[in-house]
Design a protein around this motif. Structure first.
Motif, PDB file in Angstrom:
ATOM      1  N   PHE A 297     -22.942  21.225  15.775  1.00 39.24           N
ATOM      2  CA  PHE A 297     -24.127  20.397  16.028  1.00 39.24           C
ATOM      3  C   PHE A 297     -23.905  19.337  17.100  1.00 39.24           C
ATOM      4  O   PHE A 297     -24.816  18.627  17.480  1.00 39.24           O
ATOM      5  N   CYS A 298     -22.661  19.237  17.559  1.00 39.65           N
ATOM      6  CA  CYS A 298     -22.306  18.148  18.490  1.00 39.65           C
ATOM      7  C   CYS A 298     -22.925  18.389  19.864  1.00 39.65           C
ATOM      8  O   CYS A 298     -22.914  19.500  20.386  1.00 39.65           O
ATOM      9  N   ILE A 299     -23.480  17.315  20.429  1.00 41.66           N
ATOM     10  CA  ILE A 299     -24.078  17.414  21.765  1.00 41.66           C
ATOM     11  C   ILE A 299     -23.221  16.676  22.801  1.00 41.66           C
ATOM     12  O   ILE A 299     -23.653  16.422  23.919  1.00 41.66           O
ATOM     13  N   ASP A 300     -22.022  16.274  22.396  1.00 45.30           N
ATOM     14  CA  ASP A 300     -21.090  15.576  23.293  1.00 45.30           C
ATOM     15  C   ASP A 300     -21.716  14.336  23.935  1.00 45.30           C
ATOM     16  O   ASP A 300     -21.500  14.046  25.104  1.00 45.30           O
TER      17      ASP A 300
ATOM     18  N   ASN B  49     -18.168  18.488  12.721  1.00 47.06           N
ATOM     19  CA  ASN B  49     -18.748  19.830  12.792  1.00 47.06           C
ATOM     20  C   ASN B  49     -19.225  20.054  14.221  1.00 47.06           C
ATOM     21  O   ASN B  49     -20.266  19.544  14.628  1.00 47.06           O
ATOM     22  N   LYS B  50     -18.460  20.835  14.962  1.00 52.71           N
ATOM     23  CA  LYS B  50     -18.757  20.925  16.387  1.00 52.71           C
ATOM     24  C   LYS B  50     -20.008  21.756  16.683  1.00 52.71           C
ATOM     25  O   LYS B  50     -20.557  21.700  17.780  1.00 52.71           O
TER      26      LYS B  50
ATOM     27  N   ILE C 252     -11.230  12.038  19.899  1.00 53.43           N
ATOM     28  CA  ILE C 252     -10.534  12.644  21.037  1.00 53.43           C
ATOM     29  C   ILE C 252     -11.564  13.364  21.899  1.00 53.43           C
ATOM     30  O   ILE C 252     -12.141  14.382  21.488  1.00 53.43           O
ATOM     31  N   SER C 253     -11.813  12.808  23.060  1.00 53.70           N
ATOM     32  CA  SER C 253     -12.720  13.435  24.016  1.00 53.70           C
ATOM     33  C   SER C 253     -11.926  13.797  25.266  1.00 53.70           C
ATOM     34  O   SER C 253     -11.196  12.961  25.798  1.00 53.70           O
TER      35      SER C 253
ATOM     36  N   GLY D 189     -12.198  16.466  18.739  1.00 55.36           N
ATOM     37  CA  GLY D 189     -11.630  16.284  17.407  1.00 55.36           C
ATOM     38  C   GLY D 189     -11.350  14.834  17.083  1.00 55.36           C
ATOM     39  O   GLY D 189     -11.677  13.927  17.854  1.00 55.36           O
ATOM     40  N   ILE D 190     -10.752  14.646  15.914  1.00 55.59           N
ATOM     41  CA  ILE D 190     -10.477  13.302  15.408  1.00 55.59           C
ATOM     42  C   ILE D 190      -8.970  13.130  15.242  1.00 55.59           C
ATOM     43  O   ILE D 190      -8.293  14.033  14.754  1.00 55.59           O
TER      44      ILE D 190
END
Lengths: 407, 318, 131
Positions: free
Chosen positions: C59-62, C56-57, C76-77, C84-85
């Motif tokens: 909430f993502c803080i990278d 769930n992007k 996948i960064s 993504g995955i």
């Protein structure tokens, strides 16, 4: 080139170890990973000293065991360059795991095997127990009978082993002490002639090509393993002999010295013959000549190529003969000797009516005397006269105590 | 010597182009590949790799697939270090002779092996490589057991662990011998760098790997690799186990430079009791029976003593 | 890869990772590499999974914890962002979810057959009890 050439006499007085070491120098071997063992040590010591004196460029890696020696050779060969080492006996036995890995990975490595008995009991002298231990290891195996052969066959070994159609490792066998430590006149090649014959190493599937990464030493299970082993056997069976023959032909043009896959002496009209390997070939030739003076038409067949086994060539060499002795210099430990079995296999479906008997001799460096061979040829003639093998099929010769024979 | 890759933080690290591929056959949650990735991603230089027989090897090069993007070799169980040493020797020979195809590269030579392949069967080969001064790095993926063959004890298996050849039972608490101190043994070869690392402390790991790549000579790295299968924990908890290992000081993180200068590189803010580390793993479950509880106390004392010793060594610079 | 006969493959069971030449592997992202059929990159272990991660992007803080601790090179960064995955290579171990520091988590495990959009729509809210 940052190393010096060496001026050699046309004929140098070298023992087999020195001859092999000089061949490694002249072939400009890139990496030698080695561990000392009698009687092969002077070969790798020779390379180390040539390196120390600036007669060669490369890396000498003195490792901590023979297993590591061949492991290092495998890593170096996979990296992509010319690799050689030497060993004997127990060291060879310790290497066995890696011998199969080297051949299975199709890496051209030249291994000088100075043949020596296997313990127990411990023994430093020459017999063919180590050679026999590795006979199914997938290596090309050449046999030298004297220091000259040990020198020449090393060049042949690099030439054949590194050929991109072959890419199989190659052993050059010589008899411990009798060849390795007995100095004889050796006709030399100049450094340029020798290197010109062997040629510059041509890399293939080399790890050090960073633009084409490779994976070596994979796992293959029941769905792939058989095919890979079959491929390896096929290449050993079909591709190697023609390349050896070409190398022998080219070498003869260069040096005037002719080698044959099977060496035949006085065989054109022979009634009886011995088939053997190593220094025994030379002894047997001398005795065969003497037997002819006594009215026995004797001949000698020596194996020059042990693997791949010269199945057809040896059958051809033995075509007209009436009685054959297979001389095995290794205790078969519960079977007929390797040479006896191989000859039986090669001859069984041919038209030959030759009588085949086996002899086990020379274990642990016990001499094979001319007297042994005289009585052996005489027995073979008796077989011919009787039209059957008059002795047991397997006899031990030169061993003290009651007569020992089997089968 | 080539310049170290600049990795200031995790975001920067994440721009690495991995040279190790998925769809390998390692167990879900296996720490081996996390360690391998952190090692390989620590440099942009070319790599020549080996793996000794073991989980990593059998899971990453099963024909017709390879998971390796750099040249890689496997020979046997005991000789991965020597394989890479042989390749490094050939590199030096061809460099001297001017025959390298790409002479401008600065390859790094790395051999990976499990604790069985390093502490036991490959011990002599590694010692030889360290003593001879090859420019190679040997990385132990230390999961303290022969995991690939189904969980037999190695000389890295710690006291009280239940392994298939030292099983706990009605009359046994499992493994009776303490783990071999491999980092000290290797450092005693007076190699330029040896260190213990853990995958959860990625920055410490990358710093050490980069240090290792920058020195001239052999490098020994012992990496704790929590094994979901043999340590018996849920695959999702691999990093939690690694955290417990480092924060309980069961796996202290330190380095030894030139065989004598010891630096502790990680001091947990809160030291976790060893009991928590043991309790998280099925292989130590039996230690929590009444008759074996003294062993947990002994575990704590042993870990405390080792930590005190490391601190004394760091202070004394010996 | 189809099973080949004994005469149809490279000697020594040698494998090549890439088709042809690759100049700078460490400087070439996966999508720009010419993998050969022998790289496990082209294979899939998706059928190993019983549970799968959903990303769930929102909430993502990278932070890239999931990237560095993923054993299967499946996070996948690109350009320092988690994008993504890789579901061909993810084995469903769940490490990425455990190491995800956001509240609520940006990655959660669901049954393999779960519908991603449904799960995203029902994503839990911030857990106030968590530190």
């Amino acid at each position: 080139m940052a190393f010096d050439k060496m001026e050699l006499q046309k004929i140098e007085v070298w023992d087999g170890n020195r001859a092999a070491a000089q061949a490694l120098r002249q072939s400009q071997v890139d990496v030698v990973a080695a561990y000392p063992i009698t009687p092969s040590t002077p070969i790798v010591e020779g390379y180390a000293k040539f390196l120390a004196d600036g007669y060669i460029e490369g890396e000498f890696v003195m490792v901590e065991s023979e297993h590591a020696a061949m492991s290092g050779c495998i890593g170096a060969a996979a990296a992509g360059g010319r690799v050689a080492t030497a060993t004997s006996s127990q060291g060879y036995a310790l290497m066995v795991e890696t011998l199969y890995q080297a051949s299975g990975m199709r890496l051209p490595i030249v291994l000088n095997v100075v043949n020596r008995a296997l313990a127990a009991p411990l023994n430093v002298n020459g017999d063919h127990s180590d050679m026999y231990l590795g006979r199914d290891s997938g290596w090309i195996q050449l046999d030298a009978y004297c220091p000259q052969d040990a020198y020449d066959l090393n060049f042949i070994a690099f030439k054949v082993s590194e050929d991109h159609d072959v890419r199989l490792p190659c052993m050059v066998h010589q008899d411990g002490f009798i060849t390795s430590h007995t100095a004889q006149g050796v006709h030399t090649l100049t450094d340029d002639e020798a290197y010109g014959f062997v040629g510059e190493y041509q890399p293939m599937n080399d790890m050090l090509d960073f633009e084409h990464p490779v994976t070596h030493g994979v796992q293959t299970e029941e769905d792939w393993h058989f095919e890979h082993k079959a491929r390896q056997h096929n290449d050993l069976m079909t591709k190697v002999m023609p390349k050896i023959q070409t190398a022998f032909d080219d070498f003869e043009k260069l040096s005037g010295r002719k080698y044959n896959i099977v060496e035949s002496y006085d065989m054109s009209d022979a009634d009886v013959c011995v088939v053997c390997m190593g220094t025994s070939v030379e002894t047997a030739r001398e005795v065969a000549t003497e037997m002819r003076a006594k009215g026995i038409k004797a001949g000698v067949v020596g194996l020059r190529v042990i693997r791949p086994f010269p199945f057809f060539e040896i059958a051809e060499a033995l075509k007209g003969v009436k009685a054959i002795a297979a001389l095995d210099r290794s205790s078969p430990n519960g079977a007929a000797g390797m040479l006896f079995n191989e000859l039986a296999g090669a001859l069984f479906n041919t038209g030959t009516k030759a009588l085949l008997s086996g002899y086990v001799y020379g274990l642990g460096g016990r001499d094979l005397t001319k007297a042994h061979l005289v009585s052996l040829f005489t027995e073979l003639q008796k077989n011919v006269d009787a039209g059957k093998v008059t002795t047991p099929l397997q006899q031990f010769i030169g061993v003290r105590g009651p007569k020992l024979s089997f089968l | 010597m080539s310049e170290n890759k600049n990795i200031k933080n995790l975001k920067e690290f994440s721009t690495s182009a991995d040279r190790f591929e998925g769809a390998n056959l390692l167990c879900p949650g296996c720490a081996h590949s996390i360690i391998v990735r952190e090692v390989l991603n620590a440099t942009n230089d070319d790599l020549i790799l080996s793996a000794s027989t073991g989980c990593l090897e059998v899971c990453t090069a099963v024909y017709p697939y390879t998971s390796w993007d750099a040249s890689w070799i496997h020979i046997g169980f005991e000789n991965g270090s020597t394989a890479v040493a042989g390749a490094e020797s050939m590199y030096k020979a061809l460099k001297t002779k001017g025959r390298l195809k790409q002479p401008d590269r600065n390859p790094k030579f790395v051999s990976f092996a499990g604790d069985g392949a390093s502490y036991d069967i490959g011990f002599q080969w590694i010692s030889g490589c360290m003593e001879r001064g090859h420019n190679i790095m040997h990385v132990v993926l230390d999961n303290e057991v022969y995991a690939n063959t189904g969980g037999q004890r190695s000389s890295s298996t710690p006291i009280g662990s239940s392994a298939t050849t030292s099983p706990e039972g009605r009359r046994s608490y499992g493994e009776k011998k303490n783990k071999k101190d491999m980092v000290s043994i290797m450092a005693s070869h007076n190699i330029p760098y040896s260190a213990q690392v853990a995958p959860n402390k990625w920055k410490d790991m990358v710093k050490k790997i980069q240090h290792g790549f920058s020195v001239d000579g052999p490098v020994f790295i012992n990496a704790v690799s929590p094994c979901t299968t043999e340590w018996k924990f849920d695959p999702k908890d691999t990093m939690h186990l690694a955290d417990l290992a480092t924060d309980s000081l069961v796996f202290p993180l330190y380095e030894i430079i030139d065989g004598h200068e010891l630096n502790i590189t990680y001091r947990p803010k809160t030291v976790v009791p060893v009991e928590e580390y043991l309790a998280a793993q099925g292989r130590f479950k039996h230690l929590f029976k009444d008759e074996y509880k003294h062993l947990i106390k002994e575990w704590q004392e042993r870990v405390d003593a080792k930590w005190a010793q490391l601190n004394r060594r760091e202070e004394a610079r010996v | 890869m189809a099973n080949k006969g004994w005469d149809e493959f490279e000697i020594g069971a040698m494998l090549r990772t890439f088709e042809g030449k690759i100049d700078d592997i460490a400087g070439t992202l996966q999508e720009n590499r010419a993998y050969s059929q022998n790289s496990s990159f082209v294979a899939s272990v998706a059928d190993w999974r019983i549970i799968k991660p959903v990303f769930n992007k929102d909430f993502c803080i990278d932070c890239q914890f999931c990237w560095v601790y993923c054993p299967d090179i499946s996070i996948i960064s690109r350009d320092k962002k988690m994008i993504g995955i890789d579901m061909d290579h993810c084995k469903g171990c769940g490490i990425c979810v455990e190491v995800c520091p956001t509240n609520p988590k940006s990655l959660m495990m669901f049954p393999e057959k779960a519908d991603e959009e449904t799960e995203l729509a029902a994503w839990p809210a911030k857990n106030e009890e968590k530190k």
